[in-house]
Design a protein around this motif. Structure first.
Motif, PDB file in Angstrom:
ATOM      1  N   LEU A  65       0.820  -1.208   0.000  1.00  0.00           N
ATOM      2  CA  LEU A  65       0.000   0.000   0.000  1.00  0.00           C
ATOM      3  C   LEU A  65       0.859   1.267   0.000  1.00  0.00           C
ATOM      4  O   LEU A  65       0.509   2.258  -0.620  1.00  0.00           O
ATOM      5  CB  LEU A  65      -0.935   0.006   1.218  1.00  0.00           C
ATOM      6  N   GLY A  66       1.984   1.219   0.693  1.00  0.00           N
ATOM      7  CA  GLY A  66       2.894   2.360   0.704  1.00  0.00           C
ATOM      8  C   GLY A  66       3.490   2.635  -0.664  1.00  0.00           C
ATOM      9  O   GLY A  66       3.625   3.779  -1.089  1.00  0.00           O
TER      10      GLY A  66
ATOM     11  N   LEU B  75       3.576   5.956  -5.508  1.00  0.00           N
ATOM     12  CA  LEU B  75       3.522   6.085  -6.960  1.00  0.00           C
ATOM     13  C   LEU B  75       2.345   6.932  -7.439  1.00  0.00           C
ATOM     14  O   LEU B  75       2.376   7.477  -8.545  1.00  0.00           O
ATOM     15  CB  LEU B  75       3.466   4.702  -7.612  1.00  0.00           C
ATOM     16  N   SER B  76       1.307   7.034  -6.599  1.00  0.00           N
ATOM     17  CA  SER B  76       0.135   7.802  -7.006  1.00  0.00           C
ATOM     18  C   SER B  76       0.263   9.289  -6.723  1.00  0.00           C
ATOM     19  O   SER B  76      -0.497  10.079  -7.270  1.00  0.00           O
ATOM     20  CB  SER B  76      -1.115   7.252  -6.300  1.00  0.00           C
TER      21      SER B  76
END
Length: 66
Positions: free
Chosen positions: A58-59, A64-65
């Motif tokens: 999730l990190g 990346l988002s």
């Protein structure tokens, strides 16, 4: 684009993992009274490791988002 970090799954899994590590740290003090806690301690440690693997994924997705 602003992202509210408090609502991110990465933060939630991190807080949950650290809380479970606190529980994990207290458990050895209770071993003398109950031998079954050693088994619970082992399974909880495995679950925490899996939770932190999800936390890492999730990190990376969050990084990346942004």
């Amino acid at each position: 684009m602003r992202v509210c970090l408090r609502l991110q799954n990465h933060v939630i899994t991190g807080i949950a993992g650290l809380s479970l590590l606190g529980v994990q740290g207290v458990m050895p003090k209770l071993f003398k009274g109950n031998a079954d806690l050693r088994t619970v301690h082992a399974y909880l440690g495995t679950a925490i490791l899996a939770l932190f693997a999800v936390h890492a994924v999730l990190g990376i997705q969050l990084g990346l988002s942004i």
